[in-house]
Design a protein around this motif. Structure first.
Motif, mmCIF file in Angstrom:
data_model
loop_
_atom_site.group_PDB
_atom_site.id
_atom_site.type_symbol
_atom_site.label_atom_id
_atom_site.label_comp_id
_atom_site.label_asym_id
_atom_site.label_seq_id
_atom_site.Cartn_x
_atom_site.Cartn_y
_atom_site.Cartn_z
ATOM 1 N N LEU A 758 0.820 -1.212 0.000
ATOM 2 C CA LEU A 758 0.000 0.000 0.000
ATOM 3 C C LEU A 758 0.855 1.264 0.000
ATOM 4 O O LEU A 758 0.327 2.367 -0.130
ATOM 5 C CB LEU A 758 -0.959 -0.007 1.190
ATOM 6 C CG LEU A 758 -2.005 -1.132 1.167
ATOM 7 C CD1 LEU A 758 -2.898 -1.065 2.397
ATOM 8 C CD2 LEU A 758 -2.864 -1.076 -0.104
ATOM 9 N N SER A 759 2.171 1.086 0.172
ATOM 10 C CA SER A 759 3.118 2.209 0.065
ATOM 11 C C SER A 759 3.812 2.196 -1.294
ATOM 12 O O SER A 759 4.831 2.873 -1.486
ATOM 13 C CB SER A 759 4.171 2.111 1.179
ATOM 14 O OG SER A 759 3.565 2.125 2.452
ATOM 15 N N ASP A 760 3.286 1.373 -2.224
ATOM 16 C CA ASP A 760 3.813 1.263 -3.587
ATOM 17 C C ASP A 760 5.233 0.719 -3.630
ATOM 18 O O ASP A 760 6.031 1.054 -4.516
ATOM 19 C CB ASP A 760 3.761 2.631 -4.307
ATOM 20 C CG ASP A 760 2.335 3.187 -4.364
ATOM 21 O OD1 ASP A 760 1.426 2.410 -4.711
ATOM 22 O OD2 ASP A 760 2.146 4.365 -4.035
ATOM 23 N N ASP A 761 5.552 -0.123 -2.673
ATOM 24 C CA ASP A 761 6.866 -0.757 -2.615
ATOM 25 C C ASP A 761 6.696 -2.232 -2.980
ATOM 26 O O ASP A 761 6.581 -3.092 -2.110
ATOM 27 C CB ASP A 761 7.461 -0.598 -1.214
ATOM 28 C CG ASP A 761 8.840 -1.244 -1.081
ATOM 29 O OD1 ASP A 761 9.363 -1.765 -2.078
ATOM 30 O OD2 ASP A 761 9.368 -1.261 0.064
ATOM 31 N N ASP A 762 6.676 -2.514 -4.296
ATOM 32 C CA ASP A 762 6.434 -3.885 -4.746
ATOM 33 C C ASP A 762 7.547 -4.840 -4.294
ATOM 34 O O ASP A 762 7.281 -5.975 -3.897
ATOM 35 C CB ASP A 762 6.320 -3.915 -6.277
ATOM 36 C CG ASP A 762 5.090 -3.168 -6.770
ATOM 37 O OD1 ASP A 762 4.151 -2.995 -5.970
ATOM 38 O OD2 ASP A 762 5.078 -2.752 -7.945
ATOM 39 N N ALA A 763 8.784 -4.377 -4.383
ATOM 40 C CA ALA A 763 9.899 -5.236 -3.957
ATOM 41 C C ALA A 763 9.801 -5.552 -2.469
ATOM 42 O O ALA A 763 10.058 -6.681 -2.035
ATOM 43 C CB ALA A 763 11.229 -4.559 -4.266
ATOM 44 N N GLY A 764 9.438 -4.544 -1.689
ATOM 45 C CA GLY A 764 9.279 -4.759 -0.254
ATOM 46 C C GLY A 764 8.169 -5.752 0.042
ATOM 47 O O GLY A 764 8.300 -6.613 0.922
ATOM 48 N N MET A 765 7.080 -5.663 -0.705
ATOM 49 C CA MET A 765 5.983 -6.597 -0.498
ATOM 50 C C MET A 765 6.429 -8.024 -0.784
ATOM 51 O O MET A 765 6.124 -8.959 -0.033
ATOM 52 C CB MET A 765 4.789 -6.225 -1.373
ATOM 53 C CG MET A 765 3.591 -7.151 -1.161
ATOM 54 S SD MET A 765 2.177 -6.715 -2.190
ATOM 55 C CE MET A 765 1.037 -8.034 -1.754
ATOM 56 N N ARG A 766 7.159 -8.208 -1.889
ATOM 57 C CA ARG A 766 7.637 -9.556 -2.220
ATOM 58 C C ARG A 766 8.585 -10.078 -1.136
ATOM 59 O O ARG A 766 8.544 -11.254 -0.776
ATOM 60 C CB ARG A 766 8.340 -9.534 -3.581
ATOM 61 C CG ARG A 766 7.402 -9.349 -4.762
ATOM 62 C CD ARG A 766 8.115 -9.643 -6.071
ATOM 63 N NE ARG A 766 9.225 -8.727 -6.307
ATOM 64 C CZ ARG A 766 9.104 -7.550 -6.928
ATOM 65 N NH1 ARG A 766 7.918 -7.145 -7.372
ATOM 66 N NH2 ARG A 766 10.175 -6.786 -7.122
ATOM 67 N N ARG A 767 9.426 -9.186 -0.635
ATOM 68 C CA ARG A 767 10.383 -9.601 0.411
ATOM 69 C C ARG A 767 9.641 -10.040 1.679
ATOM 70 O O ARG A 767 9.971 -11.076 2.266
ATOM 71 C CB ARG A 767 11.327 -8.438 0.720
ATOM 72 C CG ARG A 767 12.384 -8.787 1.771
ATOM 73 C CD ARG A 767 13.392 -7.665 1.922
ATOM 74 N NE ARG A 767 12.799 -6.429 2.432
ATOM 75 C CZ ARG A 767 12.575 -5.341 1.694
ATOM 76 N NH1 ARG A 767 12.897 -5.328 0.420
ATOM 77 N NH2 ARG A 767 12.034 -4.267 2.236
#
Length: 903
Positions: A758-767
């Motif tokens: 929801l913070s537009d951090d796709d890499a962070g979400m995957r991690r």
């Protein structure tokens, strides 16, 4: 006039250093193993003491009060400050400094009085910069073979973590390039050798410096032998400086006679200091004659080395020159194994405080006692170890021995009572650490079993609160062994079992309770055995993951045996006098009332609550309410379960925080309240509960409990940056524990994934999703009945936000999940996804979500948002935004208002 420097305690110093590094209160609490509330108290005290306007100014003031704020909390803690100059040991300092920085284990070996402690302290001060991860200086004089690890933990300022041994907690604190100094190890050499060997194996970057009268004889140990002062010139310089500080007038021409005195006492630094302290009053002639007499008296003893005989002779001579009142007080306070304050000394000496203060001052002047508190801090004193040993021998042979021991034990009991009443104060832990070794010793010297029982229980409660849980187990067991009656024995063993739960989980508590039931069954009365069996049943049905598994029929047989001697099992609780066994049995019967574990019948649970309330034990009432909460959950009434959880939280402040059973109950109460707050969509309540939990020391002692609750609640509240920051702290703790496969930990990790997405951090979400998967048995989140709907919700909500992967997210969220905490969230997001995609099944999914709206306010708001968006109803969307605000979901409120503007 220059204002005095404010007194900052060691714990406040640690907090101040952390503030200077920019750490938050939560981060400081985790690093120092304190509650957030305690850290807040320390911060308030520092603001007041230092006159700082705010936290920023406090951080800027730290540089002048903390040597190196870049180090981990405390640097090398506990290094004793030098009272006087250190003469004649330059070569030894250089040698030990070189060994400490290059070797794993260095041992300084020397007899008493040679200056081992001074040398170790000097080296620790000089090499501190080479150990950026800090460390600690541990005085083991008061330690026993069973308390070495506790002494080290006290010096490091850490407490045992649930599910970990105390040694493992110590190792976690010393991870990285650290230095551990273990001073005066000879009387606990075997225990020290075992601890040092394990720490050296676990921590390749740790250096250990040891002082002892004998080597440890362990692998990697490098030994340096510390002899007398190398030269007579150094000895003369030491004597001269100490004599002049005592008011003596010396001439350079006196040096030959001074050299003769120093040679006579074997150039032992301590013996030289004791002789120099007497020079002003005796002069050369008196000093030489007195030393001649003492050395001649011991010359024929073959049991002691020449150097030992010389040292003992000087101590005996110095002791003999004391006035009668000085000898009496020194002998009595020799019972203290560590430092002591003036009121304590007066209490044990049996004299007025003013009188003892005057005598202590005289003993300090004679170099027999040291004042150890610097500056304007609270004064504490200690006795030089070789002097303590001699004075203790005099006490043991005197007519005052028994009365002094009685006074010492009475002092310990009084101190424990005061500390138990101060556990909410920020300094209580430091104050306990200052006296805990004497408390341990006082219990051991107390002859009467009845008195020892009370002392043992109080000590067990204190060390439990301090975080020495293994010791608490042993002390509760020891109290049970000397209990005055079966009821007292039962009470102590119940707490011992609860402490085992804190160490190793519910399975360990269950096995301890089985042993308790067997033990209590040997009494002529079976009432306490019946109570023990009832606790066994309740423990098994409330817990999970027991190894080995416990058969249901076996438990049914156990609860049947609790009728023996109880006599009130079928009575109306309202008509039954409060009774321990009846209350325990009622709770057990509630947990066994269904056909399977966790299927509690509402009527049985209600009767258990009535029985526990009649008995008046808030911890037992909490256990009964847990059964009632479960009964409502079984009936599909999570809102009622949530109401019951709030009743449990109301009991927390009424429980005795010093009992392990309370710690177990409090952690579960917060866990359940947070769980059901999320389950019913009361996000603000979930955040509030998690923050309360984070301030409770019973919860913060657990490595993951408070973190997990808060990360999950904050993610749903929309505090995404804070969610990920706390999530990283949680992940670091998980990694430090070896990444245990514990599926519940995947919940907050997925919450962090939600915050990232929801913070537009796709890499962070995957991690974060990958991290969550490592918590499961097979690495697949979708295979877990509890995690699958939560992961589906996370994926679905992020897809709605980003507008991508909507079809895949809908497929994952529209599954018919197992009923639990998160299936309502998945159903609600599935309805929104279907509406966004205008799928044919949208109405069906909206209808499915409607089944959750009566008991899940998140699901209700999500469903209404879907309907309002499809209808293009701006007013309805604005109304839904207010629904989100009322439950505490700020991000969802803002997102809904944005949708209203787009319609």
């Amino acid at each position: 006039m220059v204002a005095p420097t404010p007194t900052v305690s060691p714990r406040e110093r640690d907090v101040l250093a952390a503030i200077a590094r920019g750490a938050s209160n939560a981060e400081i609490a985790r690093a120092l193993v304190l509650s957030v509330r305690t850290v807040e108290s320390h911060v308030s005290a520092l603001l007041r003491k230092l006159g700082a306007a705010d936290r920023h100014q406090l951080a800027s003031m730290a540089a002048g009060l903390v040597d190196d704020v870049s180090r981990s909390p405390g640097g090398i803690r506990g290094v004793p400050a030098a009272r006087t100059s250190f003469i004649g040991r330059d070569e030894e300092i250089a040698s030990v400094r070189r060994l400490v920085t290059a070797s794993r284990i260095t041992t300084i070996v020397a007899p008493g009085g040679a200056g081992k402690t001074r040398l170790a302290a000097a080296v620790a001060g000089e090499v501190a910069d080479a150990f950026p991860s800090g460390g600690g200086f541990v005085d083991l004089v008061p330690a026993t073979p069973g308390s070495v690890a506790e002494s080290v933990a006290s010096a490091l300022g850490v407490a045992q973590q649930p599910g970990q041994s105390l040694e493992a907690t110590i190792a976690a604190r010393l991870r990285g390039r650290s230095l551990l100094v273990l001073d005066n190890c000879e009387h606990v050499a075997e225990s020290v050798a075992g601890l040092v060997s394990r720490l050296a194996e676990w921590l390749p970057e740790l250096s250990i410096l040891i002082t002892s009268r004998e080597r440890l004889a362990i692998p990697e140990e490098t030994v340096i032998y510390l002899g007398p002062l190398r030269s007579v010139e150094d000895a003369v310089a030491l004597f001269t400086e100490r004599a002049r500080s005592g008011g003596a007038d010396l001439d350079p021409a006196d040096q030959p006679r001074i050299a003769g005195i120093c040679e006579r006492v074997g150039r032992s630094p301590l013996a030289i200091e004791l002789a120099a302290a007497r020079f002003a009053s005796l002069g050369f002639n008196g000093l030489e004659v007195a030393l001649d007499d003492q050395l001649r008296a011991l010359a024929g003893s073959r049991a002691l080395s020449q150097r030992h005989r010389s040292m003992r002779a000087v101590v005996a001579w110095s002791y003999g020159l004391l006035a009668r009142d000085e000898r009496d007080v020194l002998a009595r306070i020799s019972l203290f194994s560590t430092t002591f304050d003036l009121p304590s000394a007066a209490s044990v000496a049996g004299a007025d405080v003013a009188v003892v203060a005057d005598i202590l001052g005289r003993l300090v002047d004679k170099s027999l006692v040291q004042r150890v508190a610097p500056g304007n801090g609270p004064a504490r004193w200690t006795i030089l170890e070789v002097v303590r040993q001699y004075a203790r021998e005099q006490l043991d042979e005197s007519a005052d021995h028994e009365s002094t021991v009685t006074a010492y034990v009475r002092w310990a009991g009084t101190i424990m009572g005061r500390l138990l009443g101060r556990i909410t104060e920020p300094t209580w832990q430091d104050d306990l650490d200052a006296v805990i070794d004497d408390i341990r010793q006082a219990i051991d010297v107390q002859p009467g079993a009845a008195e020892r029982y009370g002392l043992s229980v109080d000590a067990a409660r204190l060390v439990s609160m301090r975080g020495f849980t293994d010791e608490a187990v042993e002390r509760f067991r020891a109290a049970a062994d000397i209990a005055p009656d079966a009821g007292a024995e039962f009470a102590a063993l119940i707490q011992a079992a609860a402490a085992e739960h804190l160490v190793a989980g519910a399975g360990a508590q269950f096995q301890a309770l089985i042993r308790l039931a067997d033990r209590m069954g040997t009494h002529s009365s079976n009432r306490d055995a019946a109570g023990a069996l009832a606790v066994i049943v309740a423990t098994r049905f409330r817990g999970s993951n027991f190894d080995p598994p416990v058969d249901y029929d076996e438990l049914a047989a156990l609860i049947g045996t609790t009728r023996v001697g109880a006599g009130t099992e079928d009575a109306d609780p309202a008509q039954t006098p409060p009774d321990t066994v009846h209350a325990y049995r009622a709770v057990a019967r509630a947990w066994m009332s269904g056909s399977r574990p966790q299927e509690v019948e509402l009527e049985a649970a209600s009767m258990a609550v009535d029985a526990a309330q009649a008995f008046g034990d808030p911890a037992l009432t909490s256990a009964a309410l847990d059964a009632l909460c479960t009964a409502h959950a079984v009936r599909g009434e999570p809102a009622s379960s949530f109401d019951v959880c709030r009743r449990r939280l109301d009991l927390v402040s009424r429980m005795d925080a010093t009992l392990p059973q309370t710690a177990v109950e409090v952690v579960d109460a917060y866990r359940a309240a947070s769980t059901y707050a999320v389950a019913v969509g009361e996000i603000a309540a979930a955040v509030d509960t998690a923050r309360r939990a984070a301030a409770d020391p019973n919860v913060t002692a657990h490595p993951y409990a408070a973190d997990g609750m808060l990360v999950t609640a904050l993610a749903l509240a929309g505090e995404h940056a804070e969610t990920q920051r706390l999530g990283e702290i949680l992940w670091s703790r998980i990694e430090a524990a070896g990444r245990p496969r514990h599926a519940p930990l995947a919940v907050p990790l997925l919450a962090a994934a939600l915050a990232a997405g929801l913070s537009d951090d796709d890499a962070g979400m995957r991690r974060w999703r990958a991290r969550a998967a490592t918590m499961t048995a097979d690495g697949v989140l979708a295979n877990s009945p509890n995690l699958a709907p939560w992961e589906a919700f996370v994926r679905g909500r992020v897809a709605l936000h980003s507008g991508t992967d909507l079809e895949e997210a809908l497929a994952a969220a529209s599954v018919d999940f197992t009923s639990g905490r998160f299936d309502g969230y998945a159903a609600a997001v599935a309805a929104e996804l279907a509406m966004r995609l205008s799928e044919a099944e949208a109405d069906e999914l909206v209808e499915r979500a409607a089944g959750y709206t009566t008991h899940n306010r998140w699901a209700a708001a999500s469903r209404e948002r879907a309907l309002a968006q499809r209808a293009g109803d701006t007013a309805a969307l604005t109304e839904v935004a207010e629904c989100w605000a009322r439950i505490g979901a700020e991000f969802e409120r803002s997102a809904t208002l944005e949708l209203a503007r787009e319609v």
